[in-house]
Motif scaffolding. Structure first.
Motif, PDB file in Angstrom:
ATOM      1  N   ALA A 158       0.858  -1.181   0.000  1.00 13.70           N
ATOM      2  CA  ALA A 158       0.000   0.000   0.000  1.00 13.70           C
ATOM      3  C   ALA A 158       0.890   1.225   0.000  1.00 13.70           C
ATOM      4  O   ALA A 158       1.969   1.226   0.609  1.00 13.70           O
ATOM      5  CB  ALA A 158      -0.911   0.009   1.225  1.00 13.70           C
ATOM      6  N   PRO A 159       0.492   2.295  -0.675  1.00  9.68           N
ATOM      7  CA  PRO A 159       1.310   3.503  -0.714  1.00  9.68           C
ATOM      8  C   PRO A 159       1.617   4.016   0.686  1.00  9.68           C
ATOM      9  O   PRO A 159       0.749   4.049   1.558  1.00  9.68           O
ATOM     10  CB  PRO A 159       0.440   4.501  -1.482  1.00  9.68           C
ATOM     11  CG  PRO A 159      -0.483   3.659  -2.295  1.00  9.68           C
ATOM     12  CD  PRO A 159      -0.747   2.434  -1.473  1.00  9.68           C
ATOM     13  N   ASN A 160       2.889   4.379   0.902  1.00 10.40           N
ATOM     14  CA  ASN A 160       3.341   4.988   2.151  1.00 10.40           C
ATOM     15  C   ASN A 160       3.186   4.069   3.364  1.00 10.40           C
ATOM     16  O   ASN A 160       3.127   4.552   4.500  1.00 10.40           O
ATOM     17  CB  ASN A 160       2.593   6.310   2.397  1.00 10.40           C
ATOM     18  CG  ASN A 160       2.766   7.283   1.249  1.00 10.40           C
ATOM     19  OD1 ASN A 160       3.879   7.638   0.873  1.00 10.40           O
ATOM     20  ND2 ASN A 160       1.640   7.707   0.663  1.00 10.40           N
ATOM     21  N   MET A 161       3.124   2.768   3.130  1.00 11.30           N
ATOM     22  CA  MET A 161       3.028   1.845   4.265  1.00 11.30           C
ATOM     23  C   MET A 161       4.314   1.837   5.101  1.00 11.30           C
ATOM     24  O   MET A 161       4.293   1.475   6.276  1.00 11.30           O
ATOM     25  CB  MET A 161       2.679   0.428   3.791  1.00 11.30           C
ATOM     26  CG  MET A 161       3.722  -0.255   2.929  1.00 11.30           C
ATOM     27  SD  MET A 161       3.137  -1.843   2.242  1.00 11.30           S
ATOM     28  CE  MET A 161       2.747  -2.763   3.724  1.00 11.30           C
ATOM     29  N   HIS A 162       5.428   2.227   4.477  1.00 16.48           N
ATOM     30  CA  HIS A 162       6.686   2.420   5.190  1.00 16.48           C
ATOM     31  C   HIS A 162       7.329   3.711   4.687  1.00 16.48           C
ATOM     32  O   HIS A 162       7.204   4.048   3.510  1.00 16.48           O
ATOM     33  CB  HIS A 162       7.640   1.249   4.954  1.00 16.48           C
ATOM     34  CG  HIS A 162       7.124  -0.059   5.473  1.00 16.48           C
ATOM     35  ND1 HIS A 162       7.066  -0.361   6.817  1.00 16.48           N
ATOM     36  CD2 HIS A 162       6.631  -1.133   4.822  1.00 16.48           C
ATOM     37  CE1 HIS A 162       6.562  -1.573   6.972  1.00 16.48           C
ATOM     38  NE2 HIS A 162       6.281  -2.057   5.780  1.00 16.48           N
ATOM     39  N   ARG A 163       8.022   4.384   5.571  1.00 17.20           N
ATOM     40  CA  ARG A 163       8.717   5.602   5.150  1.00 17.20           C
ATOM     41  C   ARG A 163       9.838   5.265   4.175  1.00 17.20           C
ATOM     42  O   ARG A 163      10.094   6.001   3.223  1.00 17.20           O
ATOM     43  CB  ARG A 163       9.276   6.334   6.372  1.00 17.20           C
ATOM     44  CG  ARG A 163       9.986   7.644   6.046  1.00 17.20           C
ATOM     45  CD  ARG A 163      10.519   8.296   7.320  1.00 17.20           C
ATOM     46  NE  ARG A 163      11.415   7.391   8.037  1.00 17.20           N
ATOM     47  CZ  ARG A 163      12.709   7.225   7.721  1.00 17.20           C
ATOM     48  NH1 ARG A 163      13.236   7.885   6.713  1.00 17.20           N
ATOM     49  NH2 ARG A 163      13.457   6.395   8.425  1.00 17.20           N
ATOM     50  N   GLN A 164      10.524   4.138   4.423  1.00 16.41           N
ATOM     51  CA  GLN A 164      11.623   3.736   3.550  1.00 16.41           C
ATOM     52  C   GLN A 164      11.627   2.223   3.361  1.00 16.41           C
ATOM     53  O   GLN A 164      11.377   1.460   4.302  1.00 16.41           O
ATOM     54  CB  GLN A 164      12.969   4.180   4.120  1.00 16.41           C
ATOM     55  CG  GLN A 164      14.147   3.848   3.205  1.00 16.41           C
ATOM     56  CD  GLN A 164      15.422   4.563   3.615  1.00 16.41           C
ATOM     57  OE1 GLN A 164      15.450   5.301   4.591  1.00 16.41           O
ATOM     58  NE2 GLN A 164      16.493   4.347   2.862  1.00 16.41           N
ATOM     59  N   LYS A 193      10.460   6.239   0.248  1.00 16.01           N
ATOM     60  CA  LYS A 193      11.845   6.290  -0.237  1.00 16.01           C
ATOM     61  C   LYS A 193      12.318   4.854  -0.470  1.00 16.01           C
ATOM     62  O   LYS A 193      12.317   4.034   0.456  1.00 16.01           O
ATOM     63  CB  LYS A 193      12.744   6.987   0.778  1.00 16.01           C
ATOM     64  CG  LYS A 193      12.491   8.472   0.932  1.00 16.01           C
ATOM     65  CD  LYS A 193      13.433   9.080   1.962  1.00 16.01           C
ATOM     66  CE  LYS A 193      14.887   8.927   1.545  1.00 16.01           C
ATOM     67  NZ  LYS A 193      15.813   9.541   2.537  1.00 16.01           N
ATOM     68  N   ALA A 194      12.711   4.557  -1.692  1.00 17.88           N
ATOM     69  CA  ALA A 194      13.145   3.206  -2.038  1.00 17.88           C
ATOM     70  C   ALA A 194      14.609   3.218  -2.439  1.00 17.88           C
ATOM     71  O   ALA A 194      15.017   3.990  -3.315  1.00 17.88           O
ATOM     72  CB  ALA A 194      12.297   2.645  -3.173  1.00 17.88           C
ATOM     73  N   LEU A 195      15.393   2.376  -1.808  1.00 21.04           N
ATOM     74  CA  LEU A 195      16.800   2.200  -2.143  1.00 21.04           C
ATOM     75  C   LEU A 195      17.009   0.766  -2.592  1.00 21.04           C
ATOM     76  O   LEU A 195      16.725  -0.170  -1.846  1.00 21.04           O
ATOM     77  CB  LEU A 195      17.695   2.495  -0.940  1.00 21.04           C
ATOM     78  CG  LEU A 195      19.165   2.074  -1.075  1.00 21.04           C
ATOM     79  CD1 LEU A 195      19.858   2.839  -2.204  1.00 21.04           C
ATOM     80  CD2 LEU A 195      19.913   2.263   0.253  1.00 21.04           C
ATOM     81  N   LEU A 196      17.495   0.589  -3.821  1.00 19.82           N
ATOM     82  CA  LEU A 196      17.802  -0.738  -4.350  1.00 19.82           C
ATOM     83  C   LEU A 196      19.309  -0.928  -4.415  1.00 19.82           C
ATOM     84  O   LEU A 196      20.013  -0.143  -5.057  1.00 19.82           O
ATOM     85  CB  LEU A 196      17.206  -0.898  -5.753  1.00 19.82           C
ATOM     86  CG  LEU A 196      17.670  -2.137  -6.545  1.00 19.82           C
ATOM     87  CD1 LEU A 196      17.221  -3.431  -5.867  1.00 19.82           C
ATOM     88  CD2 LEU A 196      17.161  -2.079  -7.980  1.00 19.82           C
ATOM     89  N   HIS A 219      12.363   9.752 -10.699  1.00 17.17           N
ATOM     90  CA  HIS A 219      11.692   9.796  -9.395  1.00 17.17           C
ATOM     91  C   HIS A 219      12.727  10.022  -8.293  1.00 17.17           C
ATOM     92  O   HIS A 219      13.582   9.155  -8.047  1.00 17.17           O
ATOM     93  CB  HIS A 219      10.909   8.508  -9.149  1.00 17.17           C
ATOM     94  CG  HIS A 219       9.884   8.234 -10.210  1.00 17.17           C
ATOM     95  ND1 HIS A 219       8.626   8.798 -10.190  1.00 17.17           N
ATOM     96  CD2 HIS A 219       9.945   7.486 -11.337  1.00 17.17           C
ATOM     97  CE1 HIS A 219       7.950   8.400 -11.257  1.00 17.17           C
ATOM     98  NE2 HIS A 219       8.723   7.606 -11.967  1.00 17.17           N
ATOM     99  N   ASP A 220      12.617  11.139  -7.610  1.00 14.93           N
ATOM    100  CA  ASP A 220      13.593  11.497  -6.585  1.00 14.93           C
ATOM    101  C   ASP A 220      13.581  10.549  -5.396  1.00 14.93           C
ATOM    102  O   ASP A 220      14.567  10.487  -4.651  1.00 14.93           O
ATOM    103  CB  ASP A 220      13.321  12.924  -6.091  1.00 14.93           C
ATOM    104  CG  ASP A 220      13.604  13.975  -7.158  1.00 14.93           C
ATOM    105  OD1 ASP A 220      14.347  13.665  -8.110  1.00 14.93           O
ATOM    106  OD2 ASP A 220      13.070  15.095  -7.035  1.00 14.93           O
ATOM    107  N   ASN A 221      12.491   9.840  -5.204  1.00 14.92           N
ATOM    108  CA  ASN A 221      12.397   8.942  -4.050  1.00 14.92           C
ATOM    109  C   ASN A 221      12.886   7.532  -4.360  1.00 14.92           C
ATOM    110  O   ASN A 221      12.768   6.635  -3.513  1.00 14.92           O
ATOM    111  CB  ASN A 221      10.964   8.887  -3.516  1.00 14.92           C
ATOM    112  CG  ASN A 221       9.954   8.454  -4.560  1.00 14.92           C
ATOM    113  OD1 ASN A 221      10.123   8.719  -5.750  1.00 14.92           O
ATOM    114  ND2 ASN A 221       8.898   7.780  -4.122  1.00 14.92           N
TER     115      ASN A 221
END
Length: 300
Positions: A158-164, A193-196, A219-221
């Motif tokens: 779900a959108p925004n279910m976690h901050r990162q 915010k997603a970091l791969l 996408h900046d996030n």
């Protein structure tokens, strides 16, 4: 060197550049796959082709090589209006005849999505010499069918279910991460915010690089970093190590989630293996040492 070696102390990561091979796959030519955006409401109203209750057969309509050992396989759905019926994040299982009479069953995550595609679904599969399912799919002729069952939801995103969300992927373990990244990217209201961190042996082994680079650029996030353990073209070596994760990951908290997907050695070093029945199992490896709880890690 193996993809994941716990004894290595180096934690260098690199962002490699190479030809955008994947752009030729998703082109406007009729012989190649295409991505067409549709609204969530439109996708929800479309008929679903998959069933979690039974295997259904879908014919192969296209095969295209995207790396030296990885192909994209496109299968047709019953009509041009059908979608898979795949929530994010979920997978399907495929079935093939086994040598001993018992079927071979393997899970895969399609790289297509209900929000973007109708009438077909795409699988990206690394074909190993001893991989029974990969070999079966790779030998299918156009018009021959693959049996598919699903979807099976791993995480009801779900959108925004976690901050990162931090995504740790090795090799073809990128596919569920890509599914979630596309879902984040297509929703302007999703500020996650997603970091791969994407680990591969060589530059030539990186799957979906052009698509991942495009998501990160637009996408900046979304941030994508590549780690190459046996570079061919002078790229600095990079590994996912405990020290790297200590540097890159946020402190353990309810606001952060870590996804892990890759080969068995990858799980073993980073998060511990899943149980034999494919349930999550206990948390171990680097993430446990860094203080993460079992509930803060998802093993795809």
């Amino acid at each position: 060197a193996s993809l994941m070696t716990a004894a290595l102390a180096s934690g260098v990561y690199v962002h490699t550049q190479k030809p955008a091979f994947f752009s030729s796959v998703f082109s406007s030519e009729s012989s190649s796959p295409s991505l067409s955006f549709m609204s969530s409401a439109s996708a929800a109203s479309a008929p679903s082709a998959f069933s979690p209750a039974e295997f259904r057969a879908f014919p192969l309509v296209m095969k295209q090589q995207i790396t030296h050992d990885t192909n994209l396989y496109r299968f047709a759905l019953p009509s041009s209006q059908h979608v898979m019926g795949m929530p994010v994040a979920s997978c399907v299982v495929t079935k093939a005849p086994g040598e001993d009479g018992k079927p071979v069953i393997r899970p895969y995550t399609p790289v297509s999505s209900d929000a973007e595609d109708r009438g077909h679904f795409d699988l990206i599969i690394k074909v190993y010499p001893d991989g029974k399912m990969g070999q079966h799919i790779d030998t299918l002729r156009l018009g021959e069918s693959l049996e598919v069952k699903g979807p099976f939801t791993k995480l009801a995103y779900a959108p925004n279910m976690h901050r990162q969300i931090v995504m740790l992927a090795g090799g073809s373990g990128i596919t569920p991460m890509y599914q979630v990244l596309k879902e984040i990217a297509r929703n302007p209201a999703d500020k996650t915010k997603a970091l791969l961190l994407f680990a591969n042996r060589t530059e030539d082994d990186v799957i979906l690089q052009s698509e991942l680079d495009k998501l990160a650029a637009e996408h900046d996030n979304i941030t994508v970093k590549y780690l190459i353990s046996a570079p061919k073209r002078g790229t600095p070596r990079g590994y996912i190590t405990e020290q790297l994760l200590k540097t890159e990951l946020p402190p353990p908290s309810e606001d952060a989630m870590v996804f892990v997907c890759g080969p068995e050695s990858f799980y073993k070093a980073i998060s511990g293996l899943k149980n034999p029945d494919k349930s999550q199992g206990e948390l171990d490896g680097y993430l446990k040492k860094l203080g993460f709880a079992k509930e803060q890690v998802l093993k795809f």
